[in-house]
Write a protein that holds these residues in place. Structure first.
Motif: not given
Length: 502
Positions: A387-392, A63-67, A120-129
């Protein structure tokens, strides 16, 4: 006076509600599309598990990656929506049904995308990983909440590390300002961090986009049926069928023998793939075979050349006009004048070029050796790779508005916090960036075109040699082989061919 004030407040309230509804509908649509895309690529084995805790963690991470992916898509559409909105208001200035399309709505979209992209970049994606990798503290009760606590601690430590690095960088570059702003986190350090992230994204686009523009020709060529010089499709098809039948008999007769079976299987699969490609070429209509590929190549060439010419013109503007520098604006003032000197047609071309540059940057990103391992595969992509693809993609897409305005692809100035980056006002950085992009893109384009001409000449020359020598054995070598730069140089091949003819 009170009645007038009430009516103004009511109007502002209705406008705010309308803008909120439009933003919610737009983001919900993008969220659904992003979810469908991720479910197409995700690995189903990670969600079909007996451990309910792992399944819950994986769903939350998805869900976080979708956001994040929906925010990235919205960032890509920011400039096209803004440019098209201005042209629509210019075309229908007094239309009652277009009154909702105003500067306040566009400005709000830019602010929301900036906020959500950084969130998303600072909080959500690190949280998901960290949430995926966490197992809970030793001795604590197992469950989802224990993994949440561990993830929160890891995020806190990471935040302290990043803020410390930002303070050190700012102290080295701006010593007095950093000392005065030691406790000014919100007004100085976070914008400084966002400026550094945007600069990294723009530099990544500078490296990926020229390479992607050259790769677009080969990818489009692989998707379309290419015309071949001096090629008889029927004769080549018969040769491929005979060679496939010969290899099939060899596999069938030597089924009990393991000697050289792997090489024979590899040859059989290669010939079978060539036969299928030849069947597609034979079924294609003459218009599709002889006109579709050249038109697609000409379109890609025209778009690339227009990009380079616009950047070169912008370089000249930077030398003579201060207004050519990228900057931010508070009020977009939509519907006042076109942002293109060619009117609506020029605005449409700008939108096409912006989307073309984004697609090319993604192609170049996944084609580079450093990031090719992130390329997603259908039903076989792990959540860590997602997660890596979404961040990139978020880094590339959030830098796209700054990238397009810095290169002069559009004259639509940056809105909100996008125009407040520290390095945008530096003439040397902007000028050098434009020169590097024009140079790299021109070099990649010339390299691609010259090698494509050499490859087709080598293929045609080899086929003409096989025709002159005749015979079925020589005819089998007429199959279109892949020519790479590791093969014999073009001059040596021509020299050897001339010596054979003599």
């Amino acid at each position: 006076m009170e009645t007038v004030d009430v009516s103004i407040r009511e109007q502002q309230f209705h406008e705010r509600v309308r803008e909120t509804l439009i933003c919610v509908i737009l983001f919900s649509s993008l969220y659904i599309v992003s979810y469908l895309i991720l479910t197409h690529f995700k690995k189903n084995a990670e969600f079909v598990t007996d451990d309910i805790e792992d399944a819950t963690v994986n769903k939350i991470a998805l869900w976080l990656c979708t956001f994040t992916l929906s925010v990235a898509v919205c960032a890509v559409l920011l400039l096209p929506i803004s440019i098209l909105s201005n042209e629509v208001l210019l075309t229908f200035p007094h239309s009652y049904y277009m009154q909702w399309l105003n500067g306040s709505l566009i400005h709000g979209l830019w602010n929301l995308v900036f906020l959500f992209s950084n969130l998303s970049l600072v909080f959500l994606m690190p949280f998901a990983y960290f949430f995926l990798e966490s197992e809970g503290f030793a001795g604590s009760k197992k469950g989802v909440m224990s993994r949440v606590y561990e993830t929160a601690v890891m995020l806190l430590l990471l935040s302290l590390l990043v803020l410390g690095m930002v303070w050190v960088a700012s102290a080295l570059l701006h010593h007095h300002t950093a000392r005065k702003s030691l406790y000014d986190l919100w007004e100085y350090y976070l914008p400084y961090l966002y400026s550094g992230i945007s600069l990294f994204g723009v530099l990544l686009l500078l490296l990926c986009t020229p390479f992607g523009l050259s790769r677009m020709f080969s990818i489009t060529g692989s998707l379309l049926v290419k015309p071949r010089l001096l090629e008889n499709v029927e004769e080549t098809m018969n040769c491929a069928v005979l060679e496939e039948a010969s290899l099939h008999r060899k596999l069938k007769n030597n089924a009990s023998c393991w000697i050289n079976m792997e090489s024979v299987k590899t040859q059989f699969l290669s010939v079978q793939a060539k036969r299928i490609a030849l069947e597609m070429r034979r079924r294609a209509s003459p218009w599709q075979r002889n006109l579709g590929y050249p038109l697609a190549m000409l379109l890609l060439l025209a778009l690339t050349v227009v990009c380079v010419l616009m950047v070169c013109f912008h370089i000249l503007e930077l030398l003579f006009y201060e207004t050519a520098m990228p900057r931010g604006m508070e009020d977009p003032r939509l519907g006042m004048a076109s942002f293109s000197i060619f009117g609506s047609l020029g605005a449409a071309v700008e939108v096409v070029l912006i989307l073309y540059l984004m697609v090319s940057s993604v192609v170049g990103f996944y084609s580079s050796p450093l990031f090719s391992g992130l390329l997603p595969r259908a039903q076989d992509t792990t959540l860590t790779q997602i997660i890596g693809n979404c961040v990139s993609l978020l880094v590339l897409s959030s830098a796209l508005p700054v990238f397009s305005r810095t290169l002069g692809i559009t004259r639509f100035d940056l809105l909100g916090d996008f125009g407040r980056y520290n390095w945008l006002g530096n003439f040397h950085i902007v000028f050098l960036y434009n020169v590097l992009f024009a140079g790299l893109t021109s070099a990649c384009l010339m390299n691609t075109l010259t090698w494509a001409v050499q490859r087709e000449l080598i293929r045609a020359f080899g086929q003409s040699l096989s025709v002159s020598q005749g015979g079925l054995h020589r005819g089998l070598h007429k199959l279109p082989l892949t020519v790479s730069r590791s093969t014999i140089p073009f001059k040596l091949l021509v020299a050897s061919g001339l010596s054979r003819i003599q």
